[in-house]
Structure formats: C-alpha cells, structure tokens
Design a protein around this motif. Sequence first.
Motif, mmCIF file in Angstrom:
data_model
loop_
_atom_site.group_PDB
_atom_site.id
_atom_site.type_symbol
_atom_site.label_atom_id
_atom_site.label_comp_id
_atom_site.label_asym_id
_atom_site.label_seq_id
_atom_site.Cartn_x
_atom_site.Cartn_y
_atom_site.Cartn_z
ATOM 1 N N UNK A 106 0.833 -1.208 0.000
ATOM 2 C CA UNK A 106 0.000 0.000 0.000
ATOM 3 C C UNK A 106 0.868 1.259 0.000
ATOM 4 N N UNK A 107 2.013 1.179 0.657
ATOM 5 C CA UNK A 107 2.913 2.334 0.704
ATOM 6 C C UNK A 107 3.460 2.628 -0.686
ATOM 7 N N UNK A 108 3.926 1.576 -1.340
ATOM 8 C CA UNK A 108 4.494 1.764 -2.672
ATOM 9 C C UNK A 108 3.429 2.187 -3.694
ATOM 10 N N UNK A 109 2.192 1.745 -3.479
ATOM 11 C CA UNK A 109 1.109 2.132 -4.391
ATOM 12 C C UNK A 109 0.963 3.657 -4.475
ATOM 13 N N UNK A 110 1.143 4.331 -3.341
ATOM 14 C CA UNK A 110 1.047 5.808 -3.334
ATOM 15 C C UNK A 110 2.142 6.424 -4.193
ATOM 16 N N UNK A 111 3.338 5.885 -4.086
ATOM 17 C CA UNK A 111 4.449 6.410 -4.893
ATOM 18 C C UNK A 111 4.229 6.071 -6.362
ATOM 19 N N UNK A 112 3.711 4.887 -6.589
ATOM 20 C CA UNK A 112 3.427 4.439 -7.951
ATOM 21 C C UNK A 112 2.443 5.391 -8.642
ATOM 22 N N UNK A 113 1.376 5.748 -7.937
ATOM 23 C CA UNK A 113 0.407 6.693 -8.521
ATOM 24 C C UNK A 113 1.066 8.036 -8.804
ATOM 25 N N UNK A 114 1.970 8.450 -7.912
ATOM 26 C CA UNK A 114 2.650 9.734 -8.098
ATOM 27 C C UNK A 114 3.607 9.684 -9.292
ATOM 28 N N UNK A 115 4.124 8.510 -9.566
ATOM 29 C CA UNK A 115 5.028 8.358 -10.710
ATOM 30 C C UNK A 115 4.283 8.638 -12.026
ATOM 31 N N UNK A 116 3.020 8.289 -12.071
ATOM 32 C CA UNK A 116 2.193 8.575 -13.246
ATOM 33 C C UNK A 116 2.056 10.097 -13.414
ATOM 34 N N UNK A 117 1.805 10.777 -12.275
ATOM 35 C CA UNK A 117 1.723 12.233 -12.323
ATOM 36 C C UNK A 117 3.029 12.801 -12.896
#
Length: 212
Positions: A106-117
């Motif tokens: 779940x922690x990495x998912x937040x960074x993953x979404x930000x990588x798309x941004x």
Amino acid sequence: MSEEFSLQEVIDSFKLSLSDSKEIFMDQYVEGWRGLVKLLNSLGSVFGFISKDVVNKLSILVSLRGGPEGAHYLSLQSMVQYELQSGLVEGGDHPASGTRGVSGCRTLLRLHRALRWLQLFLGGVSRDEGTPPTLCSLAYSQSLSQHHPWVIRSAAGLAFRMLPPRDPFLRMLNAGEPPQAVEVLGGAVPVLGEVYTITEELYSKHDLLNLP
Ligand code: 1PZ
C-alpha cells in the motif's frame, strides 16, 4: 550521491531498478525517489508537506527492506508475492519494527500513482505544452487527484502556483542549459513510463490497485 538534485541521477536510478527480466529492484526504486525529494526540497517550503509524505513512505519501505524479512523486499515482485502469501497486504502485523499496520504494497502504491503524475508532468514540460504550474495541475487532475480528498487537492493546487516558469524550472534540473535539459527530460519520460507500466501490470494482476 550529492546533495544537489540531478535529473540524470534520477533517470539512472530508475533505469538500474529494472532487471533484465523486468523485475523492479526496491533499493534503486527508493534511490530514484530520494533524488526526486531533492528536487521537491529545492522548490521551497510550500512543497514541504509533499516532500514529508514521500520521505515518510520511503522510510517505511527502507525499514521493511532492512528488517528481518528484508530479503522478501528485494524487488517489487518479491514484495507482492511475500505480502500476499503472508496476509500482510492490507497492513498486518509486520515483523519489521515501526511498520505495524502498513504494508509495503500500500505504501508503494502511493508512490506508484505519483510516478504517473510525474510522467505526465515531465512529458508536458519536455514538449513545451504549457508553463510548469499549468502542466503540473493538468497532470495532477489526470492522475493523482482522484485519490486525494478535497483538503489535499486544494493544498496541492496552492503549491502548484508557486512553481517557477519554464526556463528556471529547467535549470533546476541540473541537466545543462534549457535545450539540453529538455533532451534529458525527453529521455527520462520513457524510463519512468516503463517502471510505471510494469508496476501497474503487477498490481493489476494481483488486484492491488485499490489498497486502502
Ligand atoms: C514539482 C511539483 C511537485 C508537485 C507534486 C504533485 C503531487 C501533489 C501531491 C500532494 C499530496 C501530498 C500530501 C500527502 C498525501 C497523502 O495523503 C497521499 C496518500 O497517502 P496516504 O495518506 O494514503 O498514506 N500521498 C500520496 O499520494 C503520495 C504523494 C506523492 C507526491 C510525490 C510528488 C513527487 C514530486 C517529484 C519531484 C518534482
């Protein structure tokens, strides 16, 4: 690694995170993000709340990686497999200290979404489709914002307006004069895109894209 932000360093870290068999190594992924934190910090204190959140998430991943079960956190793929098998995905009782209740996934998912941004934003800057503040909020509305409550969206909106204009922004990337920086940016976008796509497919395959 120096204290100063360098776009090339970030690209190199994300490139190195990709193995030949398209696994993503955690250490290099975290290193790439550490580089991005330097850019955030150099943008000024209005971005402090964003950088704090990223630093916090990185320290969770680092402590899992350095903890007793650290070998399972070698790559994103091994993390997903381990946390799924051990029932830790939703934030179980982690053996690693200080990470009770939060999963690596779940922690990495937040960074993953930000990588798309980031991919959308930097792509827009490299193609000169608008000013950094405009491109930043456009990219945000197309990606991360749907995962954020109103209070964060409005704080983020205020911060975006403080971004510098195009040329000063390009100089902050520490990749030469603006025309050269644009070239380096153009090379960064596909690398971020590849890391993003591999992670997206991994999470999607295991139905992890909506972890609370
Ligand atoms: C160049 C300008 C930078 C703009 C950054 C654009 C993204 C704005 C995001 C603002 C949100 C930060 C506050 C913390 C939010 C957290 O609640 C969420 C969800 O985590 P949870 O609460 O579920 O634990 N955190 C995130 O969504 C991660 C946000 C990371 C933003 C990374 C920006 C990367 C910047 C790269 C360098 C320019």
